[in-house]
Enzyme design. Sequence first.
Site, PDB file in Angstrom:
ATOM      1  N   GLU A 171     -17.139 -19.993 -50.822  1.00 39.49           N
ATOM      2  CA  GLU A 171     -17.904 -19.022 -51.618  1.00 39.49           C
ATOM      3  C   GLU A 171     -17.234 -17.645 -51.611  1.00 39.49           C
ATOM      4  O   GLU A 171     -17.133 -16.985 -52.637  1.00 39.49           O
ATOM      5  CB  GLU A 171     -19.353 -18.938 -51.128  1.00 39.49           C
ATOM      6  CG  GLU A 171     -20.179 -18.030 -52.028  1.00 39.49           C
ATOM      7  CD  GLU A 171     -21.663 -18.345 -52.075  1.00 39.49           C
ATOM      8  OE1 GLU A 171     -22.077 -19.441 -51.644  1.00 39.49           O
ATOM      9  OE2 GLU A 171     -22.418 -17.482 -52.560  1.00 39.49           O
ATOM     10  N   SER A 209     -26.771 -21.816 -54.418  1.00 38.97           N
ATOM     11  CA  SER A 209     -25.309 -21.921 -54.247  1.00 38.97           C
ATOM     12  C   SER A 209     -24.965 -22.679 -52.978  1.00 38.97           C
ATOM     13  O   SER A 209     -24.118 -23.577 -52.990  1.00 38.97           O
ATOM     14  CB  SER A 209     -24.639 -20.551 -54.140  1.00 38.97           C
ATOM     15  OG  SER A 209     -25.252 -19.624 -54.942  1.00 38.97           O
ATOM     16  N   GLU A 266     -32.864 -10.291 -42.182  1.00 34.67           N
ATOM     17  CA  GLU A 266     -32.229 -10.138 -43.497  1.00 34.67           C
ATOM     18  C   GLU A 266     -31.127  -9.103 -43.439  1.00 34.67           C
ATOM     19  O   GLU A 266     -31.300  -8.027 -42.838  1.00 34.67           O
ATOM     20  CB  GLU A 266     -33.304  -9.723 -44.507  1.00 34.67           C
ATOM     21  CG  GLU A 266     -33.139 -10.344 -45.863  1.00 34.67           C
ATOM     22  CD  GLU A 266     -33.275 -11.864 -45.840  1.00 34.67           C
ATOM     23  OE1 GLU A 266     -32.250 -12.549 -45.657  1.00 34.67           O
ATOM     24  OE2 GLU A 266     -34.406 -12.352 -46.000  1.00 34.67           O
ATOM     25  N   HIS A 267     -30.005  -9.456 -44.064  1.00 34.72           N
ATOM     26  CA  HIS A 267     -28.813  -8.606 -44.065  1.00 34.72           C
ATOM     27  C   HIS A 267     -28.307  -8.356 -42.645  1.00 34.72           C
ATOM     28  O   HIS A 267     -27.810  -7.272 -42.341  1.00 34.72           O
ATOM     29  CB  HIS A 267     -29.069  -7.276 -44.801  1.00 34.72           C
ATOM     30  CG  HIS A 267     -29.081  -7.454 -46.293  1.00 34.72           C
ATOM     31  ND1 HIS A 267     -27.933  -7.520 -47.038  1.00 34.72           N
ATOM     32  CD2 HIS A 267     -30.108  -7.605 -47.159  1.00 34.72           C
ATOM     33  CE1 HIS A 267     -28.254  -7.692 -48.325  1.00 34.72           C
ATOM     34  NE2 HIS A 267     -29.572  -7.752 -48.424  1.00 34.72           N
ATOM     35  N   GLY A 312     -31.042 -18.189 -59.165  1.00 36.90           N
ATOM     36  CA  GLY A 312     -31.455 -16.799 -59.362  1.00 36.90           C
ATOM     37  C   GLY A 312     -32.761 -16.451 -58.667  1.00 36.90           C
ATOM     38  O   GLY A 312     -33.280 -15.353 -58.834  1.00 36.90           O
ATOM     39  N   ASP A 346     -26.716 -11.286 -41.037  1.00 36.53           N
ATOM     40  CA  ASP A 346     -25.748 -12.362 -40.707  1.00 36.53           C
ATOM     41  C   ASP A 346     -24.315 -11.829 -40.684  1.00 36.53           C
ATOM     42  O   ASP A 346     -23.533 -12.180 -39.804  1.00 36.53           O
ATOM     43  CB  ASP A 346     -25.910 -13.601 -41.608  1.00 36.53           C
ATOM     44  CG  ASP A 346     -25.739 -13.378 -43.096  1.00 36.53           C
ATOM     45  OD1 ASP A 346     -25.652 -12.210 -43.531  1.00 36.53           O
ATOM     46  OD2 ASP A 346     -25.691 -14.389 -43.834  1.00 36.53           O
ATOM     47  N   ASP A 362     -26.842 -18.927 -45.227  1.00 40.97           N
ATOM     48  CA  ASP A 362     -27.365 -19.890 -46.200  1.00 40.97           C
ATOM     49  C   ASP A 362     -26.736 -21.274 -46.013  1.00 40.97           C
ATOM     50  O   ASP A 362     -27.421 -22.301 -46.061  1.00 40.97           O
ATOM     51  CB  ASP A 362     -27.131 -19.385 -47.630  1.00 40.97           C
ATOM     52  CG  ASP A 362     -27.731 -17.999 -47.851  1.00 40.97           C
ATOM     53  OD1 ASP A 362     -28.593 -17.592 -47.042  1.00 40.97           O
ATOM     54  OD2 ASP A 362     -27.326 -17.326 -48.816  1.00 40.97           O
ATOM     55  N   GLY A 407     -33.153 -16.484 -55.372  1.00 42.38           N
ATOM     56  CA  GLY A 407     -32.888 -16.063 -54.000  1.00 42.38           C
ATOM     57  C   GLY A 407     -33.183 -17.168 -52.997  1.00 42.38           C
ATOM     58  O   GLY A 407     -33.477 -16.900 -51.829  1.00 42.38           O
TER      59      GLY A 407
END
Length: 377
Positions: free
Chosen positions: A153, A121, A30-31, A115, A33, A165, A117
Amino acid sequence: MSIQSKFTEIFGLAPDLVTAAPGRVNLIGEHVDYNDGFVLPFAINARTYCALRIREDSRIRIASKQEDGTAFEAEISSLKPLTGPVWTRYILGVIWALEVKTGVEIFVDSEVPTGAGLSSSAALECSVAIALNEILTLNKSLQELARITQRAENEFVGVPCGIMDQSISLMGKSGHALLLDCRDLSTRQIKVDFETFGLKLLIVDTRAHHALVDGGYAERRAQCEEVARELKVKALRDLTLNELEVARGKLKEINFKRARHVISEIARVHDAVTALEANEFETFGRLLTDSHTSLRDDYNVSCPELDVAVDTALANGALGARMVGGGFGGSAIALIKDADAGKIGAAIEHAFKDRGFKAPRFFDSLPSDGAQVLNSN
Ligand code: GLA
């Protein structure tokens, strides 16, 4: 009503094709990429559907079931980044980034909760991208489509997300998580079979959405880039924990902590793959929990609702648990024994009620396939 009939009702003619693209959960990584690291997400079974028809003029007409189905119209030559209602930007951004020259009609309908997570999108962007790629014979690879939808995006919607994603929404494979190298987008499909071992992955949507989401994400990206610049590497992926420790004195303490999360998290991804491949689920679970601790204490992207979901799952027998996605709300995952599902769900519901949080929602999903063309006329 089928998506084809709904499309025909709105636009008067049948669509040329229908596609679908999934949301995702990230097992670990996580965090990392946007630091050229490695991630291990899987596609979930909830998907966004896109029905599309090419027009002979330059008019764009788009509609969404989730936005009451009324068509929004634009001229293809006047598409402009960062303008228009936010929901339209995810669709128009993909048309723009793919440099489409002809008019189109698009109707979308999504099962992926927004929303939460779970990357609604990316699911939306990828369902549109795969449809345009097919119908216009653009012949873009999945890697190219991932970069193009990320650009949509970043530049058209205005969200500074990384590449994870979109990649998993496009490249997911049923029964597998995707080990993705976010530097060159090379991949390895990693078999994920919790079921055979009496385990499952519980997804807890905390239904929290804190105001920090947007600014907090961009701020963390900037802090990581600052460390990379100061230590003269291309990205944090190129540093070891040891090198970071040695340079500690040169860095702001907060930046040091951010970088420590990123570098340790990348190492945990590799360890998690090894554990998964050896069916060592206790170890795998411990790595999930270590990831959460690091995200909470070094990266400061958790929130009370996520911490309560994680702590309650662990206190009731989960093998591991962590927040997923950008943080400050959204979902947590817990690796649990199948038999404990009822007990853990109830404990989390109680804990949320006691603290006056919104009631959480629970999902579970096996790793599913990525974006697909479902049918074309
Ligand atoms: C969001 C972004 C991703 C990734 C995660 C954190 O989901 O869209 O690119 O950075 O946060 O891992």
